[in-house]
Scaffold this motif. Structure first.
Motif, PDB file in Angstrom:
ATOM      1  N   LEU A  99      -8.729  -3.301   7.418  1.00  0.00           N
ATOM      2  CA  LEU A  99      -8.226  -2.484   6.308  1.00  0.00           C
ATOM      3  C   LEU A  99      -6.780  -2.864   5.991  1.00  0.00           C
ATOM      4  O   LEU A  99      -6.392  -3.001   4.828  1.00  0.00           O
ATOM      5  CB  LEU A  99      -8.325  -0.998   6.683  1.00  0.00           C
ATOM      6  CG  LEU A  99      -7.762  -0.025   5.651  1.00  0.00           C
ATOM      7  CD1 LEU A  99      -8.527  -0.117   4.351  1.00  0.00           C
ATOM      8  CD2 LEU A  99      -7.792   1.396   6.172  1.00  0.00           C
ATOM      9  N   THR A 100      -5.972  -3.046   7.059  1.00  0.00           N
ATOM     10  CA  THR A 100      -4.567  -3.395   6.842  1.00  0.00           C
ATOM     11  C   THR A 100      -4.442  -4.743   6.152  1.00  0.00           C
ATOM     12  O   THR A 100      -3.647  -4.908   5.226  1.00  0.00           O
ATOM     13  CB  THR A 100      -3.831  -3.419   8.193  1.00  0.00           C
ATOM     14  OG1 THR A 100      -4.188  -2.250   8.906  1.00  0.00           O
ATOM     15  CG2 THR A 100      -2.338  -3.476   7.993  1.00  0.00           C
ATOM     16  N   PHE A 101      -5.225  -5.723   6.588  1.00  0.00           N
ATOM     17  CA  PHE A 101      -5.187  -7.036   5.933  1.00  0.00           C
ATOM     18  C   PHE A 101      -5.568  -6.905   4.458  1.00  0.00           C
ATOM     19  O   PHE A 101      -4.969  -7.548   3.591  1.00  0.00           O
ATOM     20  CB  PHE A 101      -6.128  -8.019   6.620  1.00  0.00           C
ATOM     21  CG  PHE A 101      -5.589  -8.559   7.915  1.00  0.00           C
ATOM     22  CD1 PHE A 101      -4.325  -9.134   7.979  1.00  0.00           C
ATOM     23  CD2 PHE A 101      -6.346  -8.517   9.072  1.00  0.00           C
ATOM     24  CE1 PHE A 101      -3.831  -9.645   9.162  1.00  0.00           C
ATOM     25  CE2 PHE A 101      -5.847  -9.023  10.264  1.00  0.00           C
ATOM     26  CZ  PHE A 101      -4.588  -9.577  10.308  1.00  0.00           C
ATOM     27  N   THR A 102      -6.582  -6.062   4.182  1.00  0.00           N
ATOM     28  CA  THR A 102      -6.992  -5.877   2.786  1.00  0.00           C
ATOM     29  C   THR A 102      -5.842  -5.309   1.964  1.00  0.00           C
ATOM     30  O   THR A 102      -5.555  -5.765   0.856  1.00  0.00           O
ATOM     31  CB  THR A 102      -8.189  -4.912   2.719  1.00  0.00           C
ATOM     32  OG1 THR A 102      -9.149  -5.306   3.692  1.00  0.00           O
ATOM     33  CG2 THR A 102      -8.832  -4.930   1.356  1.00  0.00           C
ATOM     34  N   LEU A 103      -5.159  -4.299   2.531  1.00  0.00           N
ATOM     35  CA  LEU A 103      -4.051  -3.689   1.803  1.00  0.00           C
ATOM     36  C   LEU A 103      -2.925  -4.695   1.603  1.00  0.00           C
ATOM     37  O   LEU A 103      -2.322  -4.772   0.530  1.00  0.00           O
ATOM     38  CB  LEU A 103      -3.547  -2.454   2.562  1.00  0.00           C
ATOM     39  CG  LEU A 103      -4.527  -1.290   2.571  1.00  0.00           C
ATOM     40  CD1 LEU A 103      -4.005  -0.140   3.421  1.00  0.00           C
ATOM     41  CD2 LEU A 103      -4.800  -0.805   1.153  1.00  0.00           C
ATOM     42  N   ILE A 104      -2.640  -5.515   2.657  1.00  0.00           N
ATOM     43  CA  ILE A 104      -1.590  -6.527   2.525  1.00  0.00           C
ATOM     44  C   ILE A 104      -1.956  -7.489   1.400  1.00  0.00           C
ATOM     45  O   ILE A 104      -1.116  -7.822   0.547  1.00  0.00           O
ATOM     46  CB  ILE A 104      -1.404  -7.297   3.851  1.00  0.00           C
ATOM     47  CG1 ILE A 104      -0.795  -6.381   4.910  1.00  0.00           C
ATOM     48  CG2 ILE A 104      -0.512  -8.514   3.639  1.00  0.00           C
ATOM     49  CD1 ILE A 104      -0.691  -7.018   6.272  1.00  0.00           C
ATOM     50  N   ALA A 105      -3.216  -7.911   1.382  1.00  0.00           N
ATOM     51  CA  ALA A 105      -3.633  -8.859   0.340  1.00  0.00           C
ATOM     52  C   ALA A 105      -3.470  -8.235  -1.039  1.00  0.00           C
ATOM     53  O   ALA A 105      -2.999  -8.882  -1.975  1.00  0.00           O
ATOM     54  CB  ALA A 105      -5.074  -9.280   0.571  1.00  0.00           C
ATOM     55  N   LEU A 106      -3.818  -6.943  -1.169  1.00  0.00           N
ATOM     56  CA  LEU A 106      -3.702  -6.288  -2.478  1.00  0.00           C
ATOM     57  C   LEU A 106      -2.244  -6.150  -2.903  1.00  0.00           C
ATOM     58  O   LEU A 106      -1.884  -6.433  -4.048  1.00  0.00           O
ATOM     59  CB  LEU A 106      -4.367  -4.904  -2.424  1.00  0.00           C
ATOM     60  CG  LEU A 106      -5.893  -4.900  -2.470  1.00  0.00           C
ATOM     61  CD1 LEU A 106      -6.433  -3.497  -2.210  1.00  0.00           C
ATOM     62  CD2 LEU A 106      -6.391  -5.384  -3.825  1.00  0.00           C
ATOM     63  N   VAL A 107      -1.384  -5.729  -1.945  1.00  0.00           N
ATOM     64  CA  VAL A 107       0.023  -5.489  -2.299  1.00  0.00           C
ATOM     65  C   VAL A 107       0.726  -6.808  -2.608  1.00  0.00           C
ATOM     66  O   VAL A 107       1.399  -6.943  -3.639  1.00  0.00           O
ATOM     67  CB  VAL A 107       0.733  -4.736  -1.153  1.00  0.00           C
ATOM     68  CG1 VAL A 107       2.230  -4.702  -1.398  1.00  0.00           C
ATOM     69  CG2 VAL A 107       0.179  -3.334  -1.046  1.00  0.00           C
ATOM     70  N   THR A 108       0.543  -7.823  -1.747  1.00  0.00           N
ATOM     71  CA  THR A 108       1.202  -9.104  -2.028  1.00  0.00           C
ATOM     72  C   THR A 108       0.639  -9.701  -3.311  1.00  0.00           C
ATOM     73  O   THR A 108       1.361 -10.346  -4.058  1.00  0.00           O
ATOM     74  CB  THR A 108       1.010 -10.093  -0.868  1.00  0.00           C
ATOM     75  OG1 THR A 108      -0.378 -10.214  -0.590  1.00  0.00           O
ATOM     76  CG2 THR A 108       1.736  -9.649   0.379  1.00  0.00           C
ATOM     77  N   GLY A 109      -0.637  -9.457  -3.556  1.00  0.00           N
ATOM     78  CA  GLY A 109      -1.225  -9.959  -4.796  1.00  0.00           C
ATOM     79  C   GLY A 109      -0.577  -9.317  -6.012  1.00  0.00           C
ATOM     80  O   GLY A 109      -0.281  -9.988  -7.004  1.00  0.00           O
ATOM     81  N   ALA A 110      -0.303  -8.006  -5.916  1.00  0.00           N
ATOM     82  CA  ALA A 110       0.346  -7.317  -7.023  1.00  0.00           C
ATOM     83  C   ALA A 110       1.748  -7.871  -7.241  1.00  0.00           C
ATOM     84  O   ALA A 110       2.182  -8.123  -8.369  1.00  0.00           O
ATOM     85  CB  ALA A 110       0.394  -5.817  -6.740  1.00  0.00           C
ATOM     86  N   LEU A 111       2.463  -8.089  -6.123  1.00  0.00           N
ATOM     87  CA  LEU A 111       3.830  -8.621  -6.230  1.00  0.00           C
ATOM     88  C   LEU A 111       3.837 -10.019  -6.842  1.00  0.00           C
ATOM     89  O   LEU A 111       4.744 -10.400  -7.562  1.00  0.00           O
ATOM     90  CB  LEU A 111       4.473  -8.677  -4.837  1.00  0.00           C
ATOM     91  CG  LEU A 111       4.767  -7.337  -4.197  1.00  0.00           C
ATOM     92  CD1 LEU A 111       5.296  -7.528  -2.784  1.00  0.00           C
ATOM     93  CD2 LEU A 111       5.769  -6.571  -5.043  1.00  0.00           C
ATOM     94  N   TRP A 112       2.798 -10.768  -6.513  1.00  0.00           N
ATOM     95  CA  TRP A 112       2.698 -12.130  -7.018  1.00  0.00           C
ATOM     96  C   TRP A 112       2.274 -12.124  -8.490  1.00  0.00           C
ATOM     97  O   TRP A 112       2.768 -12.880  -9.310  1.00  0.00           O
ATOM     98  CB  TRP A 112       1.675 -12.895  -6.172  1.00  0.00           C
ATOM     99  CG  TRP A 112       1.682 -14.375  -6.376  1.00  0.00           C
ATOM    100  CD1 TRP A 112       2.469 -15.099  -7.218  1.00  0.00           C
ATOM    101  CD2 TRP A 112       0.855 -15.308  -5.708  1.00  0.00           C
ATOM    102  NE1 TRP A 112       2.191 -16.431  -7.117  1.00  0.00           N
ATOM    103  CE2 TRP A 112       1.192 -16.585  -6.187  1.00  0.00           C
ATOM    104  CE3 TRP A 112      -0.153 -15.193  -4.738  1.00  0.00           C
ATOM    105  CZ2 TRP A 112       0.568 -17.743  -5.738  1.00  0.00           C
ATOM    106  CZ3 TRP A 112      -0.774 -16.348  -4.299  1.00  0.00           C
ATOM    107  CH2 TRP A 112      -0.415 -17.611  -4.796  1.00  0.00           C
ATOM    108  N   GLY A 113       1.353 -11.216  -8.776  1.00  0.00           N
ATOM    109  CA  GLY A 113       0.786 -11.193 -10.114  1.00  0.00           C
ATOM    110  C   GLY A 113       1.764 -10.697 -11.168  1.00  0.00           C
ATOM    111  O   GLY A 113       1.691 -11.096 -12.317  1.00  0.00           O
ATOM    112  N   GLN A 114       2.685  -9.826 -10.756  1.00  0.00           N
ATOM    113  CA  GLN A 114       3.588  -9.229 -11.748  1.00  0.00           C
ATOM    114  C   GLN A 114       4.347 -10.299 -12.530  1.00  0.00           C
ATOM    115  O   GLN A 114       4.248 -10.349 -13.755  1.00  0.00           O
ATOM    116  CB  GLN A 114       4.522  -8.226 -11.068  1.00  0.00           C
ATOM    117  CG  GLN A 114       4.931  -7.083 -11.970  1.00  0.00           C
ATOM    118  CD  GLN A 114       5.950  -7.503 -12.992  1.00  0.00           C
ATOM    119  OE1 GLN A 114       6.794  -8.341 -12.699  1.00  0.00           O
ATOM    120  NE2 GLN A 114       5.858  -6.948 -14.199  1.00  0.00           N
ATOM    121  N   PRO A 115       5.097 -11.203 -11.866  1.00  0.00           N
ATOM    122  CA  PRO A 115       5.791 -12.239 -12.640  1.00  0.00           C
ATOM    123  C   PRO A 115       4.844 -13.255 -13.281  1.00  0.00           C
ATOM    124  O   PRO A 115       5.145 -13.787 -14.346  1.00  0.00           O
ATOM    125  CB  PRO A 115       6.705 -12.906 -11.616  1.00  0.00           C
ATOM    126  CG  PRO A 115       6.207 -12.521 -10.290  1.00  0.00           C
ATOM    127  CD  PRO A 115       5.465 -11.251 -10.442  1.00  0.00           C
TER     128      PRO A 115
END
Lengths: 243, 216, 218
Positions: A99-115
């Motif tokens: 679950l934690t890995f999934t959340l990390i992937a989602l959060v880092t993905g959001a940070l990456w996707g924003q710019p």
């Protein structure tokens, strides 16, 4: 020695206790190498700038999010078929890590996707699949903690994991069908093709993936040992009560 | 149909509560199980009925010959007494007449159109026991059948059991009340209590209960 | 088997059986969405298939925990397990009864609610068809989920958490059929996939559900 020797809690504790420091050392070494190399000693991307370096966390976390579920599926099958208790506890131990890995992937993905895409969240098939995976993990963890009798909890979560795996794969294809998406394809296995992952990124990325694998092993071993000790505590208390 | 139980051990909550249980129940006979509360009468009956696995031992009768009546009557409050019973009659394939006959035997014919919700506790119990008659199965497993029955109803039910025995059936009864059955023998479960409660072999308790020393 | 089906249907229609609650809920969704989204008929027409599918899904979720929990409470589940019926059959029949009182009813009223949501005329037959093909999967997946939480006193909320992720493929393909139908696009692929999910769930999940019931009874 047969691999089923691990199924004996005593053997598992002995062997895992001996292996744990080595795995921990390997995890620290590879994670540190991969991440430091990746963050400080790779060039900026000509399109994405320094933002691209989040991939050294994002990609391994996303891979482990799926691998953790696969490991839970395998250990659940071992429990359902061979009734090895340690296997059931290992499946339980892996769930919060996944679950934690999934959340990390989602959060880092959001940070990456924003710019990159100019949005924090996009209903892209990959992103959506991870959100659904996150729900699967939540349900699995909730079911484990809701049922008191360990045998029933292990059986029912095992059934849920097996059925859930089938539906998770179906969801993946359903979501792909539903939206073709923005997310770039995985490029890690496409060296030599057009527009491959740059070799300068490739080596540190592989090292940090290995680092995440070792990190996951350490977490699962630690948590399984913790759950075994907790079961033993309950067994000893039961003995006290009746003895 | 003879029910033979040999060297049976049963468990509750991961602990072995009874072991070495053995008896033979011949057609036409009844066996009354006795023992203090919590000794495992219900667990034993559920195990014999096939609802939970035995720890070890044998049970000779096929589940198809057994009719189990638990504490709960399994009645649907929104259905009439007759509808409740005819449902079980058709599940067990004994037909429509069986339900009417069973209602009559348990003296519920006058109440047959009432909803189960409107029956008193004792009437509900009688209706729950009437279900045994429509199963058409020879071996009855009864768990405290007389709870909330008054004296007259207990006598009525004892008569029903007697008739069932006379017709070649048999009954295994966990009860504290004397039903006054001449055909009944008594089995005290206290004798089968393990000297020390221990976890079930192969269960979660046993797997992690290592009395000989600390885990590494 | 038929007796069990009839009993479950009778119980659903009697007082306290909960029949009608799902329909009322479905109606509420169809009324509340325009109130929330705004009365613009163009927007409503676009989102109508999706709203109706989500509404149907939530409405059928509402009554899932009654499928087995009530029978477990009053002891009938024990008696059914010792009766001469295979537990797999019991699960299938109970899922069928659930579908008849929720899924089928929802399918039949969906066109009426589609009027409220301004669904384009071309969409009606496909909406009906997608719900008719897809809602059996919702009932049988839900029945499976319900067996996992039989023994829990407050299983309802947990049940939703377990079942909703399993509903994803059915929802995606079902709503896709309805959406494409309303837009006049080709829809053979999602319809075939929806039917495949329904057929596969009907064939396999009763076995998993029966295993879960046996675990819960011991």
């Amino acid at each position: 020695m047969s691999i089923w020797e691990f199924a004996n809690p005593r053997n598992f504790m002995r062997i895992s206790g001996r292996m744990l420091p080595w795995f921990a050392a390997l995890a620290v070494l590879t994670l540190a190498t991969g991440l430091i190399w990746g963050f400080f000693f790779t060039p900026d991307d000509y399109k994405q700038g320094a933002t691209v370096k989040i991939l050294f966390i994002h990609v391994p976390a996303a891979m482990m999010a799926i691998n953790a579920w696969i490991m839970m599926l395998v250990t659940s099958l071992i429990w359902v078929i061979r009734r090895h208790h340690v296997s059931a506890l290992a499946a339980r131990a892996a769930a919060p890590a996944g679950l934690t890995f999934t959340l990390i992937a989602l959060v880092t993905g959001a940070l990456w996707g924003q710019p990159m895409w100019n949005t924090w969240w996009e209903w892209d098939p990959r992103l959506t699949s991870f959100l659904i995976l996150c729900l699967f993990y939540l349900g699995y963890i909730a079911l484990w903690s809701a049922i008191e009798d360990p045998e029933a909890a292990a059986d029912l979560t095992g059934i849920l994991c097996i059925v859930g795996s089938v539906f998770a794969v179906l969801s993946r294809y359903a979501v792909k069908f539903w939206n073709q998406g923005l997310h770039q394809d995985s490029t890690i296995l496409k060296v030599g093709e057009e527009d491959p992952l740059d070799v300068a990124y490739y080596v540190p990325l592989v090292i940090s993936i290995v680092g995440f694998v070792f990190f996951f092993i350490v977490i699962v071993l630690l948590r399984t040992r913790m759950l075994i000790r907790a079961r033993r505590l309950i067994a000893l208390e039961a003995r006290e009560r009746v003895g | 149909m003879e029910l033979r139980v040999g060297n049976l051990a049963v468990s509750r909550g991961g602990l072995v509560v009874l072991e070495g249980v053995g008896f033979t129940l011949h057609p036409g006979r009844a066996l009354v199980l006795r023992g203090a509360n919590g000794i495992g009468k219900t667990t034993l009956l559920r195990t014999i009925a096939g609802l939970q696995p035995a720890v070890c031992g044998e049970i000779s009768a096929a589940p198809e010959c057994l009719a189990y009546a638990s504490h709960a009557d399994g009645l649907k409050a929104a259905l009439s007494a007759r509808a409740n019973l005819s449902f079980w009659a058709s599940v067990f394939g004994t037909g429509r007449d069986a339900a009417g006959a069973a209602l009559e035997r348990m003296e519920l014919t006058g109440l047959q159109d009432r909803l189960a919700a409107q029956l008193s506790a004792g009437q509900k119990r009688r209706l729950g026991l009437a279900r045994l008659l429509v199963t058409g199965r020879p071996v009855w497993l009864l768990d405290e059948p007389t709870v909330s029955l008054d004296q007259a109803a207990v006598a009525l039910f004892a008569g029903v059991v007697r008739a069932h025995l006379a017709a070649g059936g048999s009954a295994l009864i966990a009860t504290h009340i004397d039903l006054g059955l001449d055909e009944a023998e008594t089995l005290d479960l206290g004798a089968f209590r393990p000297r020390q409660l221990r976890p079930v072999a192969g269960g979660f308790g046993e797997a992690f209960d290592d009395a000989t020393g600390a885990l590494p | 088997m038929i007796a069990l089906l009839l009993r479950d249907l009778t119980l659903a229609f009697r007082a306290g059986g909960g029949f009608g609650l799902g329909l009322a809920f479905f109606l509420l969704v169809a009324v509340l969405v325009p109130l929330g989204v705004g009365p613009e008929s163009g927007i409503l027409a676009i989102i109508a298939p999706g709203i109706l599918w989500v509404g149907a899904l939530l409405a059928s979720l509402l009554s899932l925990d009654r499928i087995f929990a009530l029978d477990h409470e009053d002891g009938s589940l024990d008696l059914l397990a010792t009766a001469p019926l295979p537990l797999e059959g019991v699960v299938a029949i109970k899922a069928l009864a659930h579908w008849l009182v929720t899924g089928l009813a929802l399918t039949l009223v969906a066109p009426l609610l589609a009027v409220l949501l301004n669904l384009p005329a071309a969409g009606y037959p496909w909406l009906l068809l997608s719900l008719a093909v897809g809602t059996p999967a919702l009932s049988v997946i839900g029945a499976f989920g319900a067996t996992l939480t039989i023994g829990l006193r407050r299983g309802g909320l947990l049940l939703s958490l377990l079942v909703l992720p399993l509903y994803v493929p059915t929802l995606v393909f079902g709503a896709e059929v309805a959406r494409r139908g309303a837009a006049g696009m080709a829809l053979a692929t999602p319809l075939a996939l929806l039917a495949a999910i329904t057929a596969g769930s009907l064939a396999l999940l009763p076995f998993a559900a029966a295993a879960a019931i046996r675990v819960n009874l011991r």
